[in-house]
Design a protein around this motif. Structure first.
Motif, PDB file in Angstrom:
ATOM      1  N   GLN A 169       1.503   0.001  10.484  1.00 18.21           N
ATOM      2  CA  GLN A 169       2.727   0.234   9.506  1.00 18.21           C
ATOM      3  C   GLN A 169       2.928  -1.162   8.970  1.00 18.21           C
ATOM      4  OE1 GLN A 169       2.652   1.373  12.862  1.00 18.21           O
ATOM      5  NE2 GLN A 169       3.104   3.554  12.462  1.00 18.21           N
ATOM      6  N   GLN A 170       3.160  -2.419   9.700  1.00 22.33           N
ATOM      7  CA  GLN A 170       3.577  -3.648   9.410  1.00 22.33           C
ATOM      8  C   GLN A 170       2.438  -4.366   8.490  1.00 22.33           C
ATOM      9  OE1 GLN A 170       4.102  -4.971  13.462  1.00 22.33           O
ATOM     10  NE2 GLN A 170       6.026  -5.350  13.097  1.00 22.33           N
ATOM     11  N   LEU A 171       1.236  -3.924   8.788  1.00 21.41           N
ATOM     12  CA  LEU A 171       0.104  -4.539   7.793  1.00 21.41           C
ATOM     13  C   LEU A 171       0.213  -3.826   6.372  1.00 21.41           C
ATOM     14  CD1 LEU A 171      -2.450  -6.401   7.854  1.00 21.41           C
ATOM     15  CD2 LEU A 171      -3.732  -4.588   8.197  1.00 21.41           C
ATOM     16  N   ALA A 172       0.396  -2.288   6.424  1.00 19.94           N
ATOM     17  CA  ALA A 172       0.387  -1.642   5.240  1.00 19.94           C
ATOM     18  C   ALA A 172       1.528  -2.243   4.360  1.00 19.94           C
ATOM     19  CB  ALA A 172       0.543  -0.066   5.474  1.00 19.94           C
ATOM     20  N   GLU A 173       2.986  -2.312   5.037  1.00 20.44           N
ATOM     21  CA  GLU A 173       4.003  -2.794   4.302  1.00 20.44           C
ATOM     22  C   GLU A 173       3.712  -4.193   3.598  1.00 20.44           C
ATOM     23  OE1 GLU A 173       7.172  -2.664   6.829  1.00 20.44           O
ATOM     24  OE2 GLU A 173       7.087  -0.261   7.142  1.00 20.44           O
ATOM     25  N   LYS A 174       2.956  -5.200   4.548  1.00 18.37           N
ATOM     26  CA  LYS A 174       2.848  -6.666   4.095  1.00 18.37           C
ATOM     27  C   LYS A 174       1.829  -6.496   3.093  1.00 18.37           C
ATOM     28  CE  LYS A 174       2.422 -11.126   5.626  1.00 18.37           C
ATOM     29  NZ  LYS A 174       2.051 -12.034   6.899  1.00 18.37           N
ATOM     30  N   TRP A 175       0.666  -5.611   2.950  1.00 20.21           N
ATOM     31  CA  TRP A 175      -0.414  -5.731   2.216  1.00 20.21           C
ATOM     32  C   TRP A 175      -0.412  -4.361   1.564  1.00 20.21           C
ATOM     33  CZ3 TRP A 175      -1.954 -10.581   1.133  1.00 20.21           C
ATOM     34  CH2 TRP A 175      -1.562 -11.555   2.220  1.00 20.21           C
ATOM     35  N   PRO A 176       0.612  -4.072   0.482  1.00 17.42           N
ATOM     36  CA  PRO A 176       0.424  -2.580  -0.276  1.00 17.42           C
ATOM     37  C   PRO A 176      -1.140  -2.538  -0.910  1.00 17.42           C
ATOM     38  CG  PRO A 176       2.347  -3.986  -0.625  1.00 17.42           C
ATOM     39  CD  PRO A 176       1.577  -4.951  -0.247  1.00 17.42           C
ATOM     40  N   GLY A 177      -1.562  -1.435  -0.841  1.00 18.43           N
ATOM     41  CA  GLY A 177      -2.752  -1.139  -1.311  1.00 18.43           C
ATOM     42  C   GLY A 177      -3.897  -1.173  -0.467  1.00 18.43           C
ATOM     43  N   ILE A 178      -3.683  -1.696   0.875  1.00 17.58           N
ATOM     44  CA  ILE A 178      -4.821  -1.488   1.899  1.00 17.58           C
ATOM     45  C   ILE A 178      -4.759  -0.177   2.372  1.00 17.58           C
ATOM     46  CG2 ILE A 178      -3.169  -1.918   3.819  1.00 17.58           C
ATOM     47  CD1 ILE A 178      -5.767  -3.676   5.078  1.00 17.58           C
ATOM     48  N   ARG A 209      -6.101   3.509   4.527  1.00 19.47           N
ATOM     49  CA  ARG A 209      -6.339   3.882   5.943  1.00 19.47           C
ATOM     50  C   ARG A 209      -7.729   3.436   6.263  1.00 19.47           C
ATOM     51  NH1 ARG A 209      -2.259   8.536   7.375  1.00 19.47           N
ATOM     52  NH2 ARG A 209      -0.454   7.556   6.502  1.00 19.47           N
ATOM     53  N   ASN A 210      -8.766   3.843   5.181  1.00 18.04           N
ATOM     54  CA  ASN A 210     -10.242   3.649   5.570  1.00 18.04           C
ATOM     55  C   ASN A 210     -10.482   2.293   5.877  1.00 18.04           C
ATOM     56  OD1 ASN A 210     -11.101   6.349   5.367  1.00 18.04           O
ATOM     57  ND2 ASN A 210     -11.258   6.292   2.956  1.00 18.04           N
ATOM     58  N   GLN A 211      -9.807   1.376   5.131  1.00 16.64           N
ATOM     59  CA  GLN A 211     -10.234  -0.058   5.129  1.00 16.64           C
ATOM     60  C   GLN A 211      -9.234  -0.417   6.818  1.00 16.64           C
ATOM     61  OE1 GLN A 211      -7.981  -1.361   1.592  1.00 16.64           O
ATOM     62  NE2 GLN A 211     -10.166  -1.964   0.871  1.00 16.64           N
ATOM     63  N   ILE A 212      -8.323  -0.118   7.135  1.00 19.17           N
ATOM     64  CA  ILE A 212      -7.649  -0.300   8.385  1.00 19.17           C
ATOM     65  C   ILE A 212      -8.698   0.222   9.309  1.00 19.17           C
ATOM     66  CG2 ILE A 212      -5.843   0.112   9.842  1.00 19.17           C
ATOM     67  CD1 ILE A 212      -3.847   0.369   7.712  1.00 19.17           C
ATOM     68  N   ALA A 213      -9.526   1.318   9.295  1.00 19.04           N
ATOM     69  CA  ALA A 213     -10.080   1.826  10.250  1.00 19.04           C
ATOM     70  C   ALA A 213     -11.581   0.994  10.400  1.00 19.04           C
ATOM     71  CB  ALA A 213     -10.685   3.504   9.991  1.00 19.04           C
ATOM     72  N   MET A 214     -11.929   0.458   9.157  1.00 21.31           N
ATOM     73  CA  MET A 214     -13.244  -0.336   9.008  1.00 21.31           C
ATOM     74  C   MET A 214     -12.696  -1.684   9.928  1.00 21.31           C
ATOM     75  SD  MET A 214     -15.344  -1.652   5.834  1.00 21.31           S
ATOM     76  CE  MET A 214     -14.059  -2.047   4.914  1.00 21.31           C
ATOM     77  N   LEU A 215     -11.735  -2.047   9.631  1.00 17.44           N
ATOM     78  CA  LEU A 215     -11.207  -3.473  10.136  1.00 17.44           C
ATOM     79  C   LEU A 215     -11.048  -3.154  11.675  1.00 17.44           C
ATOM     80  CD1 LEU A 215      -9.811  -6.125  10.008  1.00 17.44           C
ATOM     81  CD2 LEU A 215      -7.767  -5.065   9.758  1.00 17.44           C
TER      82      LEU A 215
END
Length: 100
Positions: free
Chosen positions: A29-38, A40-46
């Motif tokens: 949640q913090q990552l998504a708030e800090k970097w809008p546009g990322i 869920r697929n990218q978070i999964a890949m990361l």
């Protein structure tokens, strides 16, 4: 593996500072708030995990799952690389971001 270096006073000081650092953790949640546009697929890949796990992390309510410290640390490290990518030396990026 020897690198020709010794573990001296400077290295000891760095070790102590590193050992006493704040925990390296970031929630999805913090990552998504800090970097809008990322996505869920990218978070999964990361995190090298599947989208269903990321969905459980980002779900609100009873079915929400907390990411393990490994995943939180991975997200925090990626955030550091994003935030400071212009200042990071190329050998550091190559060491941690190249698959070779």
């Amino acid at each position: 593996m020897r690198n020709g270096r010794s573990f001296g006073e400077w290295e000891q000081q760095l070790l102590e500072r590193f050992a006493n650092r704040r925990p390296l953790a970031l929630t999805p949640q913090q990552l998504a708030e800090k970097w809008p546009g990322i996505s869920r697929n990218q978070i999964a890949m990361l995190c090298q995990t599947d989208i269903s796990r990321v969905n459980r992390w980002l779900t609100q309510g009873r079915s929400q799952e907390k990411p393990s410290p490994y995943y939180s640390q991975t997200l925090a490290l990626f955030d550091i690389f994003l935030e400071f990518h212009e200042q990071l030396p190329a050998p550091l990026i190559s060491r941690y971001c190249d698959c070779d």
